[in-house]
Design a protein around this motif. Sequence first.
Motif, PDB file in Angstrom:
ATOM      1  N   ASN A 184      17.877  43.045   1.564  1.00 40.21           N
ATOM      2  CA  ASN A 184      18.636  42.060   0.790  1.00 40.21           C
ATOM      3  C   ASN A 184      18.077  40.638   0.884  1.00 40.21           C
ATOM      4  OD1 ASN A 184      19.368  41.633   3.461  1.00 40.21           O
ATOM      5  ND2 ASN A 184      21.482  41.142   2.963  1.00 40.21           N
ATOM      6  N   MET A 185      16.860  40.457   1.403  1.00 41.23           N
ATOM      7  CA  MET A 185      16.300  39.125   1.587  1.00 41.23           C
ATOM      8  C   MET A 185      15.408  38.714   0.423  1.00 41.23           C
ATOM      9  SD  MET A 185      15.278  39.077   5.585  1.00 41.23           S
ATOM     10  CE  MET A 185      16.493  39.007   6.868  1.00 41.23           C
ATOM     11  N   GLY A 186      15.455  37.419   0.126  1.00 44.41           N
ATOM     12  CA  GLY A 186      14.625  36.867  -0.934  1.00 44.41           C
ATOM     13  C   GLY A 186      14.320  35.402  -0.687  1.00 44.41           C
ATOM     14  N   TRP A 187      13.480  34.839  -1.551  1.00 43.32           N
ATOM     15  CA  TRP A 187      13.138  33.420  -1.498  1.00 43.32           C
ATOM     16  C   TRP A 187      13.245  32.898  -2.916  1.00 43.32           C
ATOM     17  CZ3 TRP A 187      11.399  31.582   3.344  1.00 43.32           C
ATOM     18  CH2 TRP A 187      11.162  30.202   3.392  1.00 43.32           C
ATOM     19  N   CYS A 188      14.180  31.980  -3.170  1.00 42.52           N
ATOM     20  CA  CYS A 188      14.467  31.527  -4.525  1.00 42.52           C
ATOM     21  C   CYS A 188      13.280  30.778  -5.127  1.00 42.52           C
ATOM     22  CB  CYS A 188      15.706  30.641  -4.542  1.00 42.52           C
ATOM     23  SG  CYS A 188      16.153  30.092  -6.209  1.00 42.52           S
ATOM     24  N   LYS A 203      14.374  28.176  -1.174  1.00 44.05           N
ATOM     25  CA  LYS A 203      15.097  28.466   0.069  1.00 44.05           C
ATOM     26  C   LYS A 203      15.111  29.963   0.334  1.00 44.05           C
ATOM     27  CE  LYS A 203      18.129  24.487  -0.150  1.00 44.05           C
ATOM     28  NZ  LYS A 203      19.501  24.022  -0.337  1.00 44.05           N
ATOM     29  N   PHE A 204      15.107  30.302   1.617  1.00 48.35           N
ATOM     30  CA  PHE A 204      15.259  31.677   2.079  1.00 48.35           C
ATOM     31  C   PHE A 204      16.704  32.092   1.865  1.00 48.35           C
ATOM     32  CE2 PHE A 204      16.694  34.064   5.923  1.00 48.35           C
ATOM     33  CZ  PHE A 204      16.198  35.299   5.543  1.00 48.35           C
ATOM     34  N   LEU A 205      16.902  33.296   1.326  1.00 49.30           N
ATOM     35  CA  LEU A 205      18.251  33.795   1.060  1.00 49.30           C
ATOM     36  C   LEU A 205      18.432  35.169   1.688  1.00 49.30           C
ATOM     37  CD1 LEU A 205      18.229  32.977  -2.757  1.00 49.30           C
ATOM     38  CD2 LEU A 205      19.294  31.618  -0.963  1.00 49.30           C
ATOM     39  N   LYS A 206      19.564  35.363   2.352  1.00 47.93           N
ATOM     40  CA  LYS A 206      19.846  36.668   2.954  1.00 47.93           C
ATOM     41  C   LYS A 206      20.536  37.607   1.990  1.00 47.93           C
ATOM     42  CE  LYS A 206      19.832  35.518   7.795  1.00 47.93           C
ATOM     43  NZ  LYS A 206      20.548  35.449   9.037  1.00 47.93           N
ATOM     44  N   ASN A 207      21.339  37.086   1.095  1.00 47.49           N
ATOM     45  CA  ASN A 207      22.024  37.918   0.114  1.00 47.49           C
ATOM     46  C   ASN A 207      21.677  37.362  -1.254  1.00 47.49           C
ATOM     47  OD1 ASN A 207      23.690  39.408  -1.483  1.00 47.49           O
ATOM     48  ND2 ASN A 207      25.512  39.127  -0.229  1.00 47.49           N
ATOM     49  N   LYS A 208      20.752  38.010  -1.950  1.00 46.85           N
ATOM     50  CA  LYS A 208      20.168  37.454  -3.163  1.00 46.85           C
ATOM     51  C   LYS A 208      20.803  37.961  -4.465  1.00 46.85           C
ATOM     52  CE  LYS A 208      16.353  40.734  -2.880  1.00 46.85           C
ATOM     53  NZ  LYS A 208      17.116  41.811  -3.349  1.00 46.85           N
ATOM     54  N   LYS A 209      22.006  38.478  -4.396  1.00 38.50           N
ATOM     55  CA  LYS A 209      22.655  39.001  -5.594  1.00 38.50           C
ATOM     56  C   LYS A 209      22.750  37.928  -6.670  1.00 38.50           C
ATOM     57  CE  LYS A 209      25.412  42.439  -3.199  1.00 38.50           C
ATOM     58  NZ  LYS A 209      26.731  42.792  -2.718  1.00 38.50           N
ATOM     59  N   ILE A 254      20.676  36.047  -8.016  1.00 37.28           N
ATOM     60  CA  ILE A 254      19.851  34.849  -7.865  1.00 37.28           C
ATOM     61  C   ILE A 254      18.399  35.254  -8.098  1.00 37.28           C
ATOM     62  CG2 ILE A 254      19.046  33.059  -6.276  1.00 37.28           C
ATOM     63  CD1 ILE A 254      21.770  33.286  -4.844  1.00 37.28           C
ATOM     64  N   LYS A 255      17.716  34.542  -8.993  1.00 42.61           N
ATOM     65  CA  LYS A 255      16.306  34.820  -9.271  1.00 42.61           C
ATOM     66  C   LYS A 255      15.490  34.426  -8.039  1.00 42.61           C
ATOM     67  CE  LYS A 255      12.505  33.849 -12.332  1.00 42.61           C
ATOM     68  NZ  LYS A 255      11.798  32.707 -12.824  1.00 42.61           N
ATOM     69  N   CYS A 256      14.797  35.411  -7.477  1.00 48.33           N
ATOM     70  CA  CYS A 256      14.033  35.098  -6.271  1.00 48.33           C
ATOM     71  C   CYS A 256      12.896  36.090  -6.045  1.00 48.33           C
ATOM     72  CB  CYS A 256      14.940  35.071  -5.052  1.00 48.33           C
ATOM     73  SG  CYS A 256      15.718  36.632  -4.661  1.00 48.33           S
ATOM     74  N   GLU A 257      11.994  35.674  -5.191  1.00 53.17           N
ATOM     75  CA  GLU A 257      10.887  36.506  -4.734  1.00 53.17           C
ATOM     76  C   GLU A 257      11.473  37.499  -3.728  1.00 53.17           C
ATOM     77  OE1 GLU A 257       6.796  37.490  -4.248  1.00 53.17           O
ATOM     78  OE2 GLU A 257       7.614  36.005  -5.622  1.00 53.17           O
ATOM     79  N   LYS A 258      11.296  38.785  -3.964  1.00 59.08           N
ATOM     80  CA  LYS A 258      11.794  39.800  -3.031  1.00 59.08           C
ATOM     81  C   LYS A 258      10.888  39.837  -1.806  1.00 59.08           C
ATOM     82  CE  LYS A 258      13.979  42.796  -6.423  1.00 59.08           C
ATOM     83  NZ  LYS A 258      13.656  42.261  -7.730  1.00 59.08           N
ATOM     84  N   LEU A 259      11.476  39.825  -0.621  1.00 57.95           N
ATOM     85  CA  LEU A 259      10.700  39.842   0.616  1.00 57.95           C
ATOM     86  C   LEU A 259      10.460  41.260   1.121  1.00 57.95           C
ATOM     87  CD1 LEU A 259      12.297  36.801   2.478  1.00 57.95           C
ATOM     88  CD2 LEU A 259      10.420  36.854   0.823  1.00 57.95           C
ATOM     89  N   TYR A 260      11.306  42.197   0.736  1.00 57.69           N
ATOM     90  CA  TYR A 260      11.174  43.603   1.119  1.00 57.69           C
ATOM     91  C   TYR A 260      10.429  44.291  -0.019  1.00 57.69           C
ATOM     92  CZ  TYR A 260      12.727  47.963   3.368  1.00 57.69           C
ATOM     93  OH  TYR A 260      12.782  49.162   4.038  1.00 57.69           O
ATOM     94  N   GLY A 274       7.164  23.726  -6.951  1.00 60.66           N
ATOM     95  CA  GLY A 274       6.535  24.864  -6.283  1.00 60.66           C
ATOM     96  C   GLY A 274       7.411  25.419  -5.184  1.00 60.66           C
ATOM     97  N   SER A 275       7.371  26.735  -5.028  1.00 56.73           N
ATOM     98  CA  SER A 275       8.226  27.403  -4.045  1.00 56.73           C
ATOM     99  C   SER A 275       7.519  28.619  -3.462  1.00 56.73           C
ATOM    100  CB  SER A 275       9.527  27.861  -4.721  1.00 56.73           C
ATOM    101  OG  SER A 275       9.242  28.826  -5.716  1.00 56.73           O
ATOM    102  N   ALA A 276       8.058  29.107  -2.356  1.00 56.70           N
ATOM    103  CA  ALA A 276       7.584  30.347  -1.720  1.00 56.70           C
ATOM    104  C   ALA A 276       6.081  30.314  -1.452  1.00 56.70           C
ATOM    105  CB  ALA A 276       7.983  31.561  -2.557  1.00 56.70           C
TER     106      ALA A 276
END
Length: 164
Positions: free
Chosen positions: A70-74, A85-91, A93-99, A123-125
């Motif tokens: 469930n981790m991501g980086w917006c 930002k690092f996110l633990k619950n990315k429901k 939210i548009k983000c880079e999947k870490l898993y 720029g992000s991630a």
Amino acid sequence: MTLIVKNKETLIIDGFKFRCSIGKNGFVKKKIEGDKKTPIGTFNIGNLFYRGDRNKKPNTKIECVKITRNMGWCDDPNDKRNYNKFLKNKKKIKCEKLYRKDNKYDFFIPITYNTKKIILGKGSAIFIHLTHNYKSTLGCVAISKKDMIILLKLINKKTKIKIF
């Protein structure tokens, strides 16, 4: 102690030279989200994120975070609250999947680019992550898993990365 990304193929620390790859479009002083460029500057590094289901916790002096599904980086420049930002619950939210299915993020370290006073779209991630073929990245610095294991033994929480 400073990691130095001297050119698009070399990362140096304490006399060790590692092969690396950077953003497809080279280095840039004024990064823009999606430009496929690696930002120039001197930055702190963050915690190590690692896939505990694929690797044991490595020997390192920096704090380690086990990656879960469930981790991501917006990476959405329209998301004022979560951008870069690092996110633990990315429901929802548009983000880079870490898993990930590939192994790029089996070990990665965030570079603290655009993380203090976050500017949307700057720029992000931006990470130091793994590669097996040294193809150019979307803006990150990528090294082999073997080299990452060595690097993790050398760095600490005060280590900086200088990209130029």
